[in-house]
Motif scaffolding. Structure first.
Motif, PDB file in Angstrom:
ATOM      1  N   CYS A   1       5.849  64.629  -5.181  1.00  0.00           N
ATOM      2  CA  CYS A   1       5.129  65.810  -4.710  1.00  0.00           C
ATOM      3  C   CYS A   1       3.702  65.785  -5.257  1.00  0.00           C
ATOM      4  N   PRO A   2       2.825  66.614  -4.736  1.00  0.00           N
ATOM      5  CA  PRO A   2       1.457  66.651  -5.290  1.00  0.00           C
ATOM      6  C   PRO A   2       1.383  67.488  -6.564  1.00  0.00           C
ATOM      7  N   TRP A   3       0.422  67.160  -7.385  1.00  0.00           N
ATOM      8  CA  TRP A   3       0.093  67.960  -8.580  1.00  0.00           C
ATOM      9  C   TRP A   3      -1.189  68.694  -8.250  1.00  0.00           C
ATOM     10  N   VAL A   4      -1.122  70.004  -8.254  1.00  0.00           N
ATOM     11  CA  VAL A   4      -2.243  70.819  -7.787  1.00  0.00           C
ATOM     12  C   VAL A   4      -2.729  71.722  -8.924  1.00  0.00           C
ATOM     13  N   VAL A   5      -4.022  71.687  -9.205  1.00  0.00           N
ATOM     14  CA  VAL A   5      -4.584  72.656 -10.156  1.00  0.00           C
ATOM     15  C   VAL A   5      -5.552  73.552  -9.403  1.00  0.00           C
TER      16      VAL A   5
ATOM     17  N   ARG B   1      -8.191  65.120  -4.566  1.00  0.00           N
ATOM     18  CA  ARG B   1      -8.834  65.623  -3.338  1.00  0.00           C
ATOM     19  C   ARG B   1      -8.796  67.152  -3.320  1.00  0.00           C
ATOM     20  N   PRO B   2      -9.827  67.774  -2.774  1.00  0.00           N
ATOM     21  CA  PRO B   2      -9.807  69.234  -2.655  1.00  0.00           C
ATOM     22  C   PRO B   2      -8.645  69.660  -1.774  1.00  0.00           C
ATOM     23  N   THR B   3      -8.056  70.786  -2.095  1.00  0.00           N
ATOM     24  CA  THR B   3      -6.909  71.243  -1.324  1.00  0.00           C
ATOM     25  C   THR B   3      -6.838  72.762  -1.349  1.00  0.00           C
ATOM     26  N   SER B   4      -5.856  73.301  -0.635  1.00  0.00           N
ATOM     27  CA  SER B   4      -5.581  74.733  -0.716  1.00  0.00           C
ATOM     28  C   SER B   4      -4.227  74.897  -1.410  1.00  0.00           C
ATOM     29  N   VAL B   5      -3.943  76.101  -1.852  1.00  0.00           N
ATOM     30  CA  VAL B   5      -2.694  76.343  -2.587  1.00  0.00           C
ATOM     31  C   VAL B   5      -1.722  77.121  -1.692  1.00  0.00           C
ATOM     32  N   PRO B   6      -0.608  76.521  -1.301  1.00  0.00           N
ATOM     33  CA  PRO B   6       0.313  77.187  -0.367  1.00  0.00           C
ATOM     34  C   PRO B   6       1.257  78.165  -1.058  1.00  0.00           C
ATOM     35  N   LEU B   7       0.719  78.971  -1.963  1.00  0.00           N
ATOM     36  CA  LEU B   7       1.527  79.948  -2.705  1.00  0.00           C
ATOM     37  C   LEU B   7       0.857  81.315  -2.615  1.00  0.00           C
TER      38      LEU B   7
ATOM     39  N   LEU C   1       9.852  77.206  -1.913  1.00  0.00           N
ATOM     40  CA  LEU C   1       8.438  76.876  -2.096  1.00  0.00           C
ATOM     41  C   LEU C   1       8.231  75.422  -1.692  1.00  0.00           C
ATOM     42  N   PRO C   2       7.053  75.081  -1.216  1.00  0.00           N
ATOM     43  CA  PRO C   2       6.793  73.674  -0.890  1.00  0.00           C
ATOM     44  C   PRO C   2       6.830  72.830  -2.164  1.00  0.00           C
ATOM     45  N   PRO C   3       7.295  71.572  -2.063  1.00  0.00           N
ATOM     46  CA  PRO C   3       7.308  70.735  -3.269  1.00  0.00           C
ATOM     47  C   PRO C   3       5.907  70.623  -3.845  1.00  0.00           C
ATOM     48  N   GLY C   4       5.794  70.738  -5.125  1.00  0.00           N
ATOM     49  CA  GLY C   4       4.476  70.641  -5.757  1.00  0.00           C
ATOM     50  C   GLY C   4       4.499  71.214  -7.151  1.00  0.00           C
ATOM     51  N   ILE C   5       3.588  70.704  -7.958  1.00  0.00           N
ATOM     52  CA  ILE C   5       3.389  71.226  -9.314  1.00  0.00           C
ATOM     53  C   ILE C   5       2.092  72.006  -9.236  1.00  0.00           C
ATOM     54  N   PHE C   6       2.158  73.318  -9.441  1.00  0.00           N
ATOM     55  CA  PHE C   6       0.969  74.158  -9.256  1.00  0.00           C
ATOM     56  C   PHE C   6       0.568  74.770 -10.593  1.00  0.00           C
TER      57      PHE C   6
END
Lengths: 489, 112
Positions: free
Chosen positions: A114-118, A144-150, A245-250
C-alpha cells in the motif's frame, strides 16, 4: 485493554524453560526482531533458543501499528543525509524480506502492499513535511504529491508507493510456528553474565556463544539508556459503519500527530488510530491520551464504537538511528534498540544485521548503527536534555514529604507516599486489597509514577514499567519492585 | 568568601549526615537529598577555589582535601546508582575526609 492484532491472532501457549540449556545463540525477546533473527540463524544451521518473558509478540510487536515502510517517521531531521540512502535501502529490503517470509511460509496475516502517505493540515508546506520530503529525496525514494482519501482535514500530502501493512502478531505467530528452534514463553531473563555469555532465568541457565537482547530496551544499566528517550504511544480501533478504508499508511505530520490505517476483522471494518505519544511516566493522567484518540475517531469517522485500546513503548535514539550490534566492541552480547516508533521495519533490519554479526558476514549498516558509536554533535543537546530530565526526577526523591494514608485509597486508586523516609507505591485493587511495593525503581532508583490508564507503575527516567504488585513488565530494570507490608514493621 | 564557603559547606555537612543515617540503616538513600548535598558541596568548593585565586593567604591544603572528598562522594553516588546501595566504607571515608577538611577550614577562618 488489548490491541486489535491480539484480538485477531490466537496461538497456543508454549512451555517455559525448566532446565539448563546450551545453545549457539540465546535470543531474549520473542517479538519481530527476536523471531526474525532466530529464523535467519536457524537457517544458518545454528542451535537457537528464544526466551520470551510473556507470550510471543505480546510486547511492542503486538501493540504496534502493523505498518511497514522504508521512510522513517522518527526524527527525520536528525538523520544525517549522507546516511539516508543506506538506511532507507536497508528498510526497504527488510520489508521485502518480511514479504518473502509471508509468502514462503504462507502466513495468513493480511499482508498488503500500500502507499505511505504523509499530510499536513495546512495548504502551505510545513517544516515537518519538508523534512520528510527531504529525507525521501536523500534516500532516493520517489515521493509524489497526492490527496488523502480519508475524512480528515488534509492540505498538502505526498505518497511513497509499495510500502506494506499486516497484522504483526499473526506474522510472528506464523513465523514462530515454522522455526526449527526452541521457543520458551513465560521465561523472563533475570540476569545476564556478559563475560560468560550466560543468561539466568527462574528455572534454568542458558549458556550460549552469543546472546541477542531483542527485548526492545536492553536490560541493565548501560550508557545507551542515557542516549535514548522512552515514549509511550496509544492506539485505538473503532468499528466503522461503512466500507473499509483504502489500503494505506496515513500520517498527519502536524500536532497532534496521528497514524491512521484500516483493518478488517471479525466481519467488521475498523479504523486504527495511533498517537498521543509522551515520555513514559511524565504525564499525570494517561486516560486523557485514550480520550483524545477517541475524540479524534468520533469527530472524523463518526463512530463511538471503540472496540480495542492499547499502548506500546518505544525508545527514541538521540541521533535518530537505532543501536544494533555488539554491546561493546568485543562483546558476544548483541543488542537491537532505539527504533523509535519505526520498530517493525527496524526490527527486521536488525534481525538481518545481527545474524550477519554472528555469521561474520559483512553488513554496511553495522558501522552506522554501532551501539558504541560516538554521538553526533546534533544529538548532544538531546542527550544533555535527557540527563537533566533524569536529574530532575532524582530531585523529586525527598524523604518526609508525600505524607499520606494509603488506607484512604479507593479501589482503583494509587499513590506514592512516604513512610519513615521511604517512598512506598500503594494501589488498592478492585477487590479492595492494598498492594504496596517500594516506589524506588530497581534500575536506577528514580521514583515511579502511577499510570492511570494501564494501572502500572512507570519509571519516568528510563521507562521501566511494573505491575501494581511490583513485577517487571518491560524496560531496563531486571528486578521487581520489592513488596512492602501494609503496616509499618 | 571563606565565611560563605563555611556556611554552604555546613549545609552540605548537615545533609551528608542525613544521607549517612539512611546508608547506615541500609535504606534507600534519597537522591533528591544527595543532589542537594552535592550542589552545596560543589558551591562551597567553587568558593574555596575562588578564594585560592584571589586571596593572598588561602587554605589551599584544605581545599585540596575537600576536592578529594568530593571525588569520593561522586564515586559513592555512582556506585549507589549502579549497585543499588551506597558502599558504606567509602561513604564513611568520604564523610571523615569532609569533616576533617571542614574542621581545618573552621580553624583557619577563626585564626585569620
Amino acid at each position: 485493554m488489548r490491541s486489535i492484532w491480539k484480538a485477531a491472532a490466537q496461538c497456543n501457549p508454549r512451555a517455559p524453560l525448566t532446565r539448563d540449556l546450551t545453545v549457539d545463540v540465546a535470543i531474549v525477546g520473542g517479538g519481530i526482531t527476536g523471531l526474525m533473527c532466530a529464523h535467519a540463524l536457524a537457517y544458518d544451521g545454528l542451535k537457537v533458543a528464544v526466551l520470551e518473558a510473556r507470550r510471543i509478540g505480546e510486547g511492542s510487536t503486538g501493540n504496534s501499528t502493523g505498518n511497514l515502510y522504508a521512510l522513517v517517521g522518527e526524527r527525520p531531521r536528525r538523520i544525517e543525509r549522507s546516511h539516508a540512502e543506506t538506511v532507507l535501502n536497508a528498510r526497504a529490503e527488510a520489508v521485502d524480506r518480511i514479504e518473502a517470509l509471508v509468502r514462503a511460509l504462507d502466513i495468513d496475516c493480511g499482508w498488503v502492499r500500500c502507499p505511505w502517505v504523509v499530510y499536513t493540515h495546512s495548504t502551505q508546506p510545513t517544516k515537518a513535511l519538508l523534512q520528510a520530503e527531504d529525507l525521501a529525496r536523500a534516500g532516493r525514494l520517489h515521493a509524489r504529491p497526492t490527496s488523502v482519501p480519508l475524512p480528515v482535514s488534509a492540505g498538502l500530502a505526498f505518497a511513497v508507493e509499495n510500502q506494506a501493512q499486516f497484522n504483526p502478531l499473526r506474522f510472528v505467530h506464523g513465523l514462530a510456528a515454522s522455526l526449527p528452534c526452541e521457543i520458551y514463553e513465560g521465561t523472563p531473563v533475570t540476569a545476564l553474565d556478559d563475560e560468560r555469555c550466560r543468561v539466568h532465568t527462574p528455572a534454568g541457565i542458558v549458556d550460549a556463544r552469543y546472546v541477542v537482547l531483542a527485548s526492545h530496551a536492553p536490560k541493565g544499566m548501560l550508557a545507551l539508556h542515557g542516549e535514548m528517550e522512552p515514549y509511550r504511544e496509544y492506539g485505538a480501533a473503532a468499528r466503522l459503519a461503512r466500507e473499509a478504508l483504502p489500503p494505506g499508511i496515513f500520517w498527519s505530520l502536524d500536532e497532534p500527530y496521528r497514524s491512521i490505517r484500516g483493518y478488517s476483522y471479525d466481519n467488521a471494518n475498523h479504523v486504527v488510530v495511533v498517537g498521543e505519544s509522551h515520555w513514559v511516566g511524565r504525564i499525570d493522567d494517561t486516560r486523557v491520551c485514550y480520550a483524545e484518540l477517541e475524540a479524534f475517531v468520533r469527530n472524523h469517522f463518526g463512530t463511538d464504537a471503540i472496540a480495542y485500546r492499547w499502548s506500546a513503548q518505544n525508545y527514541r535514539a538521540a541521533d535518530g538511528l537505532p543501536y544494533v550490534g555488539r554491546l561493546h566492541p568485543d562483546s558476544r552480547v548483541l543488542v537491537a534498540t532505539g527504533f523509535g516508533a519505526d520498530g517493525l521495519t527496524y526490527g527486521a533490519v536488525s534481525a538481518h544485521m545481527l545474524s550477519d554479526v554472528i555469521a561474520e558476514r559483512p553488513n554496511p549498516m553495522l558501522r552506522l548503527l554501532d551501539p558504541s558509536r560516538l554521538p553526533h554533535a546534533r544529538a548532544l543537546p538531546g542527550i544533555m536534555a535527557e540527563g537533566v530530565a533524569v536529574l530532575k526526577q532524582f530531585a523529586r526523591d525527598i524523604p518526609w514529604i508525600d505524607r499520606g494514608d494509603p488506607t484512604s485509597l479507593a479501589p482503583g486508586e494509587a499513590k506514592v507516599f512516604d513512610r519513615s523516609g521511604e517512598k512506598i507505591a500503594a494501589f488498592r485493587n478492585d477487590r479492595g486489597e492494598l498492594e504496596m511495593v517500594s516506589a524506588v525503581c530497581t534500575h536506577m532508583q528514580c521514583i515511579v509514577r502511577w499510570n492511570t490508564a494501564e494501572r502500572t507503575w512507570d519509571c519516568p527516567c528510563h521507562g521501566s514499567r511494573f505491575e501494581p504488585g511490583g513485577r517487571v513488565i518491560e524496560g531496563p530494570a531486571w528486578h521487581d519492585l520489592p513488596a512492602r507490608p501494609a503496616t509499618p514493621e | 568568601m571563606l565565611a560563605a564557603a563555611l556556611v554552604v559547606l555546613a549545609c552540605a555537612a548537615l545533609l551528608g549526615f542525613a544521607l549517612l543515617t539512611f546508608a547506615l540503616r541500609r535504606k534507600h538513600v534519597p537522591k533528591g537529598v544527595a543532589l542537594l548535598h552535592g550542589a552545596f558541596a560543589a558551591t562551597g568548593i567553587v568558593l574555596l577555589i575562588i578564594d585560592w585565586i584571589v586571596a593572598p593567604r588561602a587554605p589551599r591544603g584544605t581545599t585540596l582535601l575537600f576536592i578529594i572528598a568530593a571525588i569520593g562522594g561522586a564515586v559513592v553516588f555512582a556506585k549507589d546508582l549502579k549497585e543499588g546501595s551506597a558502599p558504606l566504607a567509602l561513604a564513611s571515608v568520604h564523610g571523615l575526609l569532609a569533616i576533617i577538611a571542614f574542621a581545618l577550614l573552621l580553624g583557619f577562618f577563626l585564626t585569620q
